[in-house]
Design a protein around this motif. Structure first.
Motif, PDB file in Angstrom:
ATOM      1  N   LYS A 167      20.868 -13.891   5.478  1.00 55.14           N
ATOM      2  CA  LYS A 167      20.132 -14.251   5.029  1.00 55.14           C
ATOM      3  C   LYS A 167      18.176 -14.933   4.676  1.00 55.14           C
ATOM      4  O   LYS A 167      17.627 -15.032   4.368  1.00 55.14           O
ATOM      5  N   SER A 221      15.381 -16.259   5.164  1.00 55.23           N
ATOM      6  CA  SER A 221      14.680 -16.211   4.247  1.00 55.23           C
ATOM      7  C   SER A 221      13.314 -17.435   4.738  1.00 55.23           C
ATOM      8  O   SER A 221      11.799 -18.080   4.239  1.00 55.23           O
ATOM      9  N   LYS A 226       1.050  -5.919   1.286  1.00 53.98           N
ATOM     10  CA  LYS A 226       1.874  -5.438   0.449  1.00 53.98           C
ATOM     11  C   LYS A 226       3.172  -4.862   0.040  1.00 53.98           C
ATOM     12  O   LYS A 226       4.366  -4.047  -0.303  1.00 53.98           O
ATOM     13  N   LEU A 238       4.639  -3.047   1.833  1.00 52.40           N
ATOM     14  CA  LEU A 238       6.217  -3.524   2.874  1.00 52.40           C
ATOM     15  C   LEU A 238       6.967  -3.905   1.837  1.00 52.40           C
ATOM     16  O   LEU A 238       8.461  -3.415   2.432  1.00 52.40           O
ATOM     17  N   GLN A 239       6.408  -3.484   0.882  1.00 47.71           N
ATOM     18  CA  GLN A 239       7.414  -3.065  -0.483  1.00 47.71           C
ATOM     19  C   GLN A 239       7.651  -1.550  -0.156  1.00 47.71           C
ATOM     20  O   GLN A 239       9.232  -1.470  -0.230  1.00 47.71           O
ATOM     21  N   ARG A 261       8.369  -0.261   2.996  1.00 46.62           N
ATOM     22  CA  ARG A 261       9.199  -0.012   3.441  1.00 46.62           C
ATOM     23  C   ARG A 261      10.778  -0.724   3.916  1.00 46.62           C
ATOM     24  O   ARG A 261      11.912  -1.011   3.749  1.00 46.62           O
ATOM     25  N   LYS A 262      10.528  -2.291   2.366  1.00 45.73           N
ATOM     26  CA  LYS A 262      11.810  -2.680   1.799  1.00 45.73           C
ATOM     27  C   LYS A 262      12.386  -1.714   0.827  1.00 45.73           C
ATOM     28  O   LYS A 262      13.987  -1.834   1.810  1.00 45.73           O
ATOM     29  N   GLU A 263      12.231  -0.938   0.451  1.00 48.21           N
ATOM     30  CA  GLU A 263      12.215   0.215  -0.151  1.00 48.21           C
ATOM     31  C   GLU A 263      13.412   1.170   0.647  1.00 48.21           C
ATOM     32  O   GLU A 263      14.740   1.615   0.681  1.00 48.21           O
ATOM     33  N   VAL A 276      14.248   0.665   3.994  1.00 53.72           N
ATOM     34  CA  VAL A 276      15.524  -0.078   4.834  1.00 53.72           C
ATOM     35  C   VAL A 276      16.460   0.087   3.347  1.00 53.72           C
ATOM     36  O   VAL A 276      17.419  -0.548   4.265  1.00 53.72           O
ATOM     37  N   ARG A 277      16.010  -0.381   2.531  1.00 50.20           N
ATOM     38  CA  ARG A 277      17.716  -0.848   1.322  1.00 50.20           C
ATOM     39  C   ARG A 277      17.928   0.785   1.235  1.00 50.20           C
ATOM     40  O   ARG A 277      19.487   0.555   1.323  1.00 50.20           O
TER      41      ARG A 277
END
Length: 289
Positions: A76, A80, A123, A126-127, A129-131, A133-134
């Motif tokens: 990761k 990054s 953004k 994206l946030q 989608r990240k949530e 995924v998390r």
């Protein structure tokens, strides 16, 4: 019948154990690269020197959950950094092309505002989608832990089931020994006491004799209880008489001690003079006769 059932159960357990061993989950299989199946390379053919990262080779050769988590964290961080370098390089390239282009690209303030608004939306997406995924990753991790526990329970139960036929055989052998010992004890008891092997009629006659004997003993006990009550009353009367005599004896002894004390002290209680008078009267009466 029982042996056949146990044999079938044992064969089923062994077959199930064999199937589970073929499909056993292993950390090594999970840690194998996805592309190993496509490029024909296996884990044994890969050397630690060909790895793209500098994670410990021992963790790669002998993977564990902790080492896999360390690998994941390392990758990761690595990706990054690569992403940041890529974005930096692409931004520089776009900026240089805009400057040296013909005609040069001139960006106005309004363009920056529109780009910032679009970037804010991107953004936000994206946030989101990240949530998602998390949350998906957390759910998958929870499901994985649950499946691991269930898998361990299944393995433990399979081991216990594989040991069950031998335990059942041992218990059956123990039961057979106990039954044999019980039958031998019964035989010894029957041989030592013939009365336990009598037929029904003889047993009934013996039981009637024992009942008659018991009745006679009960009558004897009843008469003995009656005599005991009578003797108890007589003993109580004798005890009362004995108490009266004991009291009288104590009084006489006390009087004798008192008379002896007076005699030693020279006192006269009149008994001696009375005795002499009775003796003289007796002599006179004898002389008259």
């Amino acid at each position: 019948m029982g042996d056949t059932a146990y044999s079938d159960a044992l064969e089923q357990i062994r077959s199930l154990d064999k199937d589970m061993r073929e499909d056993t989950l292993a950390i090594v299989r999970i840690s194998e690269p996805i592309g190993s199946a496509s490029d024909g390379n296996t884990t044994a053919d890969r050397s630690p020197s060909k790895r793209a990262s500098d994670v410990s080779t021992d963790a790669y050769d002998n993977p564990t959950p902790a080492s896999l988590e360390a690998d994941l964290t390392h990758y990761k961080e690595l990706f990054s950094k690569l992403r940041f370098s890529y974005l930096e390089q692409v931004t520089k390239e776009k900026f240089l092309r805009a400057i040296v282009g013909d005609p040069p690209l001139v960006v106005a303030h309004s363009d920056n505002v529109e780009l910032e608004a679009e970037l804010a939306q991107v953004k936000e997406e994206l946030q989101r989608r990240k949530e998602e995924v998390r949350m998906s990753v957390e759910e998958m991790e929870k499901m994985g832990r649950d499946l691991a526990k269930r898998y361990e329970n299944v393995q433990l139960q399979t081991t216990q089931l594989s040991e069950l036929p031998s335990s059942i055989a041992n218990l059956e052998a123990t039961i057979a020994k106990l039954r044999a010992a019980q039958s031998s004890q019964l035989h010894e008891r029957s041989s030592s006491s013939p009365s336990q092997n009598l037929p029904l009629e003889a047993t009934l006659r013996l039981l009637a004799d024992k009942d008659a004997e018991l009745t006679s003993i009960k009558r004897t006990l009843a008469s003995a209880e009656t005599a005991l009550v009578r003797k108890t009353g007589e003993a109580e009367a004798l005890e009362r008489e004995l108490a009266a005599l004991e009291k009288k004896r104590n009084e006489v002894v006390a009087q004798a001690k008192e008379a002896q004390r007076r005699k030693l002290q020279g006192e006269s209680d009149g008994l001696e003079e009375m005795g002499r008078w009775y003796a003289g009267a007796e002599q006179i009466l004898k002389g008259l006769v």
